[in-house]
Design an enzyme around this catalytic site. Structure first.
Site, PDB file in Angstrom:
ATOM      1  N   HIS A 141     -34.377 -11.865  40.810  1.00  0.00           N
ATOM      2  CA  HIS A 141     -34.845 -10.479  40.770  1.00  0.00           C
ATOM      3  C   HIS A 141     -36.070 -10.294  39.870  1.00  0.00           C
ATOM      4  CE1 HIS A 141     -31.795  -8.698  43.317  1.00  0.00           C
ATOM      5  NE2 HIS A 141     -30.949  -9.565  42.779  1.00  0.00           N
TER       6      HIS A 141
ATOM      7  N   GLU B 207     -38.438  -1.876  48.397  1.00  0.00           N
ATOM      8  CA  GLU B 207     -39.713  -2.574  48.597  1.00  0.00           C
ATOM      9  C   GLU B 207     -40.649  -1.800  49.504  1.00  0.00           C
ATOM     10  OE1 GLU B 207     -36.998  -4.299  51.816  1.00  0.00           O
ATOM     11  OE2 GLU B 207     -36.741  -3.614  49.777  1.00  0.00           O
TER      12      GLU B 207
ATOM     13  N   ASN C 149     -36.113 -12.340  46.362  1.00  0.00           N
ATOM     14  CA  ASN C 149     -35.036 -12.154  45.393  1.00  0.00           C
ATOM     15  C   ASN C 149     -34.012 -13.285  45.463  1.00  0.00           C
ATOM     16  OD1 ASN C 149     -35.841  -9.796  44.069  1.00  0.00           O
ATOM     17  ND2 ASN C 149     -34.921  -8.479  45.604  1.00  0.00           N
TER      18      ASN C 149
ATOM     19  N   ASP D 290     -44.128  -1.992  53.823  1.00  0.00           N
ATOM     20  CA  ASP D 290     -42.906  -2.706  53.480  1.00  0.00           C
ATOM     21  C   ASP D 290     -43.265  -4.159  53.177  1.00  0.00           C
ATOM     22  OD1 ASP D 290     -39.818  -2.503  53.527  1.00  0.00           O
ATOM     23  OD2 ASP D 290     -40.228  -4.325  54.683  1.00  0.00           O
TER      24      ASP D 290
ATOM     25  N   ASP E 208     -39.293  -8.286  41.053  1.00  0.00           N
ATOM     26  CA  ASP E 208     -39.961  -7.230  40.283  1.00  0.00           C
ATOM     27  C   ASP E 208     -41.453  -7.507  40.151  1.00  0.00           C
ATOM     28  OD1 ASP E 208     -37.550  -5.915  39.961  1.00  0.00           O
ATOM     29  OD2 ASP E 208     -37.330  -6.429  37.834  1.00  0.00           O
TER      30      ASP E 208
END
Length: 180
Positions: free
Chosen positions: A70, A100, A65, A57, A74
Site C-alpha cells: 500500500h 484510484e 497494491n 482511473d 500511495d
C-alpha cells in the site's frame, strides 16, 4: 473585538480549505469537485461556453497494491495526482474522486479539445519513470470524458463520462474515450 472576529474568520476559512483538500494527494477532493461542478454548470447555463468532464482511473491499481504494498499504491496516487495537476491548464480543475479515481473539469473545452488534452496527459503518465524501492513500476491511466449537454445535470454528465471510462478499460486500458 474586531481583531478576534477577523482571526475567527481566518480560522474558519483555513478549516474550510482543509475540508476541500485530499490529504494524501494534496489536490482538491470530491467535495471540492461537487462545488466546482455546480459552478461550471451554472456558468454553462448562463454563457453556453462548453466544458468537458473527465473521469480518470489508474489501470490495474490493485496489482500495484498487491505486488508492492500500500505504500507503493500511495506513491502512485501521489504521482498521478501531481502529473495531472502540474500539466493541466491554469483554468482546469482536478480532484481525487475516491480510491484510484480522479475527475477533471476542462472549462471552455469541447469534446475534440478534451481528446487532445486527455491523450497528452495519459502519455505523460505512461512515460513517467516511477520506481518503488529501486524497482520500476509501470503506471498507466485510462479516462472517459463527456462534453456537457443542454439541460444536463452533473450526475448525468458524470455517468456518461464514467461509461466512456469503462469503454476505455474494455479497449485495453491506457487510452481515453469520448462519450457518445
Amino acid at each position: 473585538m474586531e481583531e478576534e472576529a477577523l482571526e475567527l474568520k481566518e480560522q474558519i476559512e483555513k478549516e474550510r480549505q482543509q475540508t476541500l483538500c485530499d490529504v494524501l494527494t494534496e489536490i482538491p477532493n470530491r467535495l471540492a469537485y461537487d462545488e466546482r461542478l455546480t459552478l461550471e454548470l451554472a456558468n454553462y447555463r448562463r454563457k453556453h461556453d462548453p466544458f468537458t468532464l473527465v473521469v480518470w482511473d489508474i489501470d490495474l491499481f490493485k496489482k500495484v497494491n498487491d505486488n508492492y504494498g500500500h505504500a507503493a499504491g500511495d506513491q502512485v496516487l501521489k504521482l498521478v495526482a501531481s502529473i495531472l495537476n502540474k500539466n493541466m491548464r491554469e483554468t482546469d480543475f482536478i480532484a481525487r474522486y475516491g480510491g484510484e479515481e480522479f475527475v477533471s473539469i476542462l472549462p471552455s473545452t469541447d469534446i475534440n479539445g478534451a481528446q487532445l488534452i486527455t491523450d497528452k496527459l495519459r502519455e505523460l503518465i505512461a512515460s513517467s519513470k516511477f520506481h518503488f524501492r529501486e524497482e520500476a513500476v509501470n503506471v498507466t491511466v485510462s479516462s472517459g470524458f463527456a462534453e456537457v449537454k443542454d439541460n444536463e445535470e452533473g450526475e448525468d454528465l458524470f455517468i456518461r463520462a464514467d461509461k466512456a471510462l469503462y469503454k476505455a478499460k474494455e479497449n485495453g486500458r491506457n487510452n481515453c474515450q469520448a462519450a457518445i
